[in-house]
Design a protein around this motif. Structure first.
Motif, PDB file in Angstrom:
ATOM      1  N   PHE A  48       0.838  -1.203   0.000  1.00  0.00           N
ATOM      2  CA  PHE A  48       0.000   0.000   0.000  1.00  0.00           C
ATOM      3  C   PHE A  48       0.876   1.258   0.000  1.00  0.00           C
ATOM      4  CE2 PHE A  48      -2.868  -3.216   1.864  1.00  0.00           C
ATOM      5  CZ  PHE A  48      -3.997  -3.017   1.079  1.00  0.00           C
ATOM      6  N   ALA A  49       1.965   1.221   0.801  1.00  0.00           N
ATOM      7  CA  ALA A  49       2.841   2.396   0.905  1.00  0.00           C
ATOM      8  C   ALA A  49       3.533   2.688  -0.423  1.00  0.00           C
ATOM      9  CB  ALA A  49       3.870   2.168   2.016  1.00  0.00           C
ATOM     10  N   VAL A  50       4.083   1.641  -1.034  1.00  0.00           N
ATOM     11  CA  VAL A  50       4.837   1.828  -2.275  1.00  0.00           C
ATOM     12  C   VAL A  50       3.928   2.308  -3.407  1.00  0.00           C
ATOM     13  CG1 VAL A  50       6.001   0.503  -4.101  1.00  0.00           C
ATOM     14  CG2 VAL A  50       6.730   0.258  -1.730  1.00  0.00           C
ATOM     15  N   LYS A  51       2.696   1.780  -3.447  1.00  0.00           N
ATOM     16  CA  LYS A  51       1.763   2.197  -4.495  1.00  0.00           C
ATOM     17  C   LYS A  51       1.101   3.545  -4.207  1.00  0.00           C
ATOM     18  CE  LYS A  51      -1.448  -0.268  -6.471  1.00  0.00           C
ATOM     19  NZ  LYS A  51      -1.513  -0.551  -7.913  1.00  0.00           N
ATOM     20  N   GLY A  52       1.121   3.942  -2.921  1.00  0.00           N
ATOM     21  CA  GLY A  52       0.354   5.127  -2.548  1.00  0.00           C
ATOM     22  C   GLY A  52      -1.131   4.832  -2.588  1.00  0.00           C
ATOM     23  N   ARG A  53      -1.489   3.610  -2.215  1.00  0.00           N
ATOM     24  CA  ARG A  53      -2.880   3.160  -2.323  1.00  0.00           C
ATOM     25  C   ARG A  53      -3.546   3.161  -0.955  1.00  0.00           C
ATOM     26  NH1 ARG A  53      -4.751  -1.839  -5.948  1.00  0.00           N
ATOM     27  NH2 ARG A  53      -6.308  -2.844  -4.669  1.00  0.00           N
ATOM     28  N   PRO A  54      -4.785   3.653  -0.856  1.00  0.00           N
ATOM     29  CA  PRO A  54      -5.485   3.631   0.436  1.00  0.00           C
ATOM     30  C   PRO A  54      -5.593   2.189   0.951  1.00  0.00           C
ATOM     31  CG  PRO A  54      -6.769   4.835  -1.225  1.00  0.00           C
ATOM     32  CD  PRO A  54      -5.618   4.200  -1.934  1.00  0.00           C
ATOM     33  N   THR A  55      -5.451   2.024   2.266  1.00  0.00           N
ATOM     34  CA  THR A  55      -5.384   0.669   2.810  1.00  0.00           C
ATOM     35  C   THR A  55      -6.743  -0.034   2.840  1.00  0.00           C
ATOM     36  OG1 THR A  55      -5.540   1.632   5.006  1.00  0.00           O
ATOM     37  CG2 THR A  55      -3.339   1.018   4.239  1.00  0.00           C
ATOM     38  N   ASP A  56      -7.818   0.692   2.482  1.00  0.00           N
ATOM     39  CA  ASP A  56      -9.114  -0.009   2.416  1.00  0.00           C
ATOM     40  C   ASP A  56      -9.421  -0.491   0.991  1.00  0.00           C
ATOM     41  OD1 ASP A  56      -9.590   2.445   1.274  1.00  0.00           O
ATOM     42  OD2 ASP A  56     -11.433   2.857   2.411  1.00  0.00           O
ATOM     43  N   HIS A  57      -8.441  -0.414   0.089  1.00  0.00           N
ATOM     44  CA  HIS A  57      -8.623  -0.981  -1.253  1.00  0.00           C
ATOM     45  C   HIS A  57      -8.033  -2.385  -1.271  1.00  0.00           C
ATOM     46  CE1 HIS A  57      -9.536   2.728  -3.904  1.00  0.00           C
ATOM     47  NE2 HIS A  57      -9.925   2.936  -2.671  1.00  0.00           N
ATOM     48  N   PRO A  58      -8.895  -3.411  -1.281  1.00  0.00           N
ATOM     49  CA  PRO A  58      -8.417  -4.768  -1.105  1.00  0.00           C
ATOM     50  C   PRO A  58      -7.490  -5.252  -2.212  1.00  0.00           C
ATOM     51  CG  PRO A  58     -10.798  -4.691  -1.551  1.00  0.00           C
ATOM     52  CD  PRO A  58     -10.352  -3.301  -1.415  1.00  0.00           C
ATOM     53  N   LEU A  59      -6.651  -6.227  -1.854  1.00  0.00           N
ATOM     54  CA  LEU A  59      -5.700  -6.815  -2.801  1.00  0.00           C
ATOM     55  C   LEU A  59      -6.207  -8.189  -3.229  1.00  0.00           C
ATOM     56  CD1 LEU A  59      -2.456  -6.104  -0.716  1.00  0.00           C
ATOM     57  CD2 LEU A  59      -3.459  -4.673  -2.535  1.00  0.00           C
ATOM     58  N   ILE A  60      -5.901  -8.573  -4.447  1.00  0.00           N
ATOM     59  CA  ILE A  60      -6.248  -9.916  -4.922  1.00  0.00           C
ATOM     60  C   ILE A  60      -5.187 -10.896  -4.415  1.00  0.00           C
ATOM     61  CG2 ILE A  60      -6.469 -11.374  -6.974  1.00  0.00           C
ATOM     62  CD1 ILE A  60      -7.469  -8.828  -8.469  1.00  0.00           C
ATOM     63  N   VAL A  61      -5.632 -12.028  -3.871  1.00  0.00           N
ATOM     64  CA  VAL A  61      -4.698 -13.066  -3.433  1.00  0.00           C
ATOM     65  C   VAL A  61      -4.562 -14.099  -4.556  1.00  0.00           C
ATOM     66  CG1 VAL A  61      -4.237 -14.874  -1.743  1.00  0.00           C
ATOM     67  CG2 VAL A  61      -5.262 -12.687  -1.003  1.00  0.00           C
ATOM     68  N   HIS A  62      -3.323 -14.308  -4.982  1.00  0.00           N
ATOM     69  CA  HIS A  62      -3.014 -15.249  -6.063  1.00  0.00           C
ATOM     70  C   HIS A  62      -2.477 -16.537  -5.466  1.00  0.00           C
ATOM     71  CE1 HIS A  62      -2.883 -11.214  -7.771  1.00  0.00           C
ATOM     72  NE2 HIS A  62      -2.974 -11.722  -8.986  1.00  0.00           N
ATOM     73  N   PHE A  63      -2.871 -17.647  -6.049  1.00  0.00           N
ATOM     74  CA  PHE A  63      -2.287 -18.921  -5.643  1.00  0.00           C
ATOM     75  C   PHE A  63      -2.207 -19.829  -6.861  1.00  0.00           C
ATOM     76  CE2 PHE A  63      -6.398 -21.134  -5.333  1.00  0.00           C
ATOM     77  CZ  PHE A  63      -7.261 -20.062  -5.211  1.00  0.00           C
ATOM     78  N   GLY A  64      -1.494 -20.960  -6.718  1.00  0.00           N
ATOM     79  CA  GLY A  64      -1.120 -21.720  -7.905  1.00  0.00           C
ATOM     80  C   GLY A  64      -2.008 -22.892  -8.260  1.00  0.00           C
ATOM     81  N   ASP A  65      -2.735 -23.429  -7.276  1.00  0.00           N
ATOM     82  CA  ASP A  65      -3.504 -24.641  -7.532  1.00  0.00           C
ATOM     83  C   ASP A  65      -4.983 -24.389  -7.227  1.00  0.00           C
ATOM     84  OD1 ASP A  65      -4.695 -27.107  -7.653  1.00  0.00           O
ATOM     85  OD2 ASP A  65      -3.210 -28.128  -6.399  1.00  0.00           O
ATOM     86  N   PRO A  66      -5.840 -24.440  -8.268  1.00  0.00           N
ATOM     87  CA  PRO A  66      -7.269 -24.170  -8.057  1.00  0.00           C
ATOM     88  C   PRO A  66      -7.865 -24.998  -6.911  1.00  0.00           C
ATOM     89  CG  PRO A  66      -6.811 -24.399 -10.402  1.00  0.00           C
ATOM     90  CD  PRO A  66      -5.531 -24.742  -9.689  1.00  0.00           C
ATOM     91  N   ALA A  67      -7.297 -26.162  -6.663  1.00  0.00           N
ATOM     92  CA  ALA A  67      -7.823 -27.040  -5.603  1.00  0.00           C
ATOM     93  C   ALA A  67      -7.650 -26.428  -4.219  1.00  0.00           C
ATOM     94  CB  ALA A  67      -7.147 -28.408  -5.664  1.00  0.00           C
TER      95      ALA A  67
END
Ligand code: TXA
Ligand code: MG
Length: 304
Positions: A48-67
């Motif tokens: 959030f700090a590096v982007k200058g993004r408000p902390t109430d703007h959620p982030l997408i969580v990425h993962f590798g296995d749909p299961a």
């Protein structure tokens, strides 16, 4: 040939940077992401700090296995299951009720979480080597144009990011489609790499996000270059506008997938060349064209 593909040792180093709480920019098929360990709140706060993004703007969580979706989601509806089965790995983000173990820093304090399994070999190798969820917004400063090459990321952040993995230009070029699966009828909150037509074919009814957007960062000016943009529907209209308001003409109407692929590089190039005004002919609002039109109008909006 400059088509990049990081060596296995570089992937291992990137995974170690993530494990140590660092920030790694990495390629996905949509745009480059700025990744951090989704379970490390200090690392997330750095995003959030590096982007200058408000902390109430959620982030997408990425993962590798749909299961592994059940590791991050408290419940997965049959429709969500079907969408994941069809489009993961791919340019689709599902909003689901967040599991208790998901950091509320990642979700911007919400009880829902955006989840995505990206379809890029470098992203998947990184996720596999790291072995956990990676929260990643697009690797651009808040409100600016998203990056589709490693060079864009370096231009954006210079040395403030611990590591940039170069996987060449992103193939899709616009962000993932966000589908809210927490409502009775699923809703598309952001058009993207998976088209409405494709979502409808699997989910049946698809609602339109009405009223104030439930995905922060969706409505205000976004994806904005410094260049002033006028968006029109035809080349004829473009010439009319240019007669009274001179500028550069960009016709993106002929080939929507190509327009998506090139869009952010074109917007960045306008700024690089110091173009003050551009008139852009938009593609039709169907297929991936819907995402291009959405981003063009947000890029053209001036902060009020
Ligand atoms: O293609 C993509 O989705 C790229 C790549 C890196 O995966 N990521 C991306 O992230 O576009 P970002 O942070 O630039 O945009 C994600 C959008 C934000 O507008 C955020 O508000 C919304 O998704 N979002 C994420 N989680 C949400 C949630 N739990 N509720 C509502 N909106 C959410
Ligand atoms: Mg973004």
């Amino acid at each position: 040939m400059t088509a990049a593909s990081p060596a296995p040792a570089e992937i291992a180093r990137a995974a170690a940077v993530l494990a140590a709480g660092g920030l790694v920019a990495f390629p996905t098929e949509t745009v480059y992401g700025l990744g951090a360990d989704a379970a490390n709140d200090d690392a997330l706060l750095r995003i959030f700090a590096v982007k200058g993004r408000p902390t109430d703007h959620p982030l997408i969580v990425h993962f590798g296995d749909p299961a592994d979706v059940g590791h991050y989601a408290a419940t997965v509806s049959p429709v969500a299951e079907a969408l994941a089965g069809e489009f993961w790995p791919g340019p689709l983000t599902l909003l689901l009720a967040a599991h208790r173990r998901v950091s509320r820093v990642a979700t911007g304090g919400r009880e829902t979480v955006g989840l995505r399994v990206p379809a890029h070999p470098v992203a998947l190798a990184l996720l596999d080597a790291f072995g956990g969820g990676v929260a990643a917004p697009s690797a651009n400063r808040f409100g600016r144009v998203s990056p589709t090459t490693a060079a864009h990321v370096r231009d954006e952040f210079g040395g403030t990011v611990d590591m940039v993995l170069d996987g060449g230009p992103c193939t899709v070029g616009v962000e993932s489609t966000i589908v809210d699966c927490t409502t009775e009828v699923v809703q598309i909150l952001r058009p993207g790499g998976v088209t409405r037509e494709q979502i409808e074919a699997i989910a049946g009814r698809v609602g339109d996000a009405a009223g104030p957007s439930r995905a922060p960062g969706m409505l205000e000016s976004h994806y904005a270059p410094r260049c002033r943009l006028t968006i029109v529907r035809s080349v004829t209209r473009a010439h009319e506008r240019l007669a009274s308001d001179p500028g550069e003409l960009l016709d993106l109407s002929a080939d929507a997938p190509a327009a998506a692929h090139d869009l952010y590089a074109l917007l960045r190039d306008l700024d690089r060349r110091g173009v003050a005004h551009a008139v852009i002919v938009e593609p039709e609002r169907r297929g991936i064209g819907a995402a291009v039109v959405d981003r063009l109008h947000k890029a053209a909006a001036r902060p009020g």
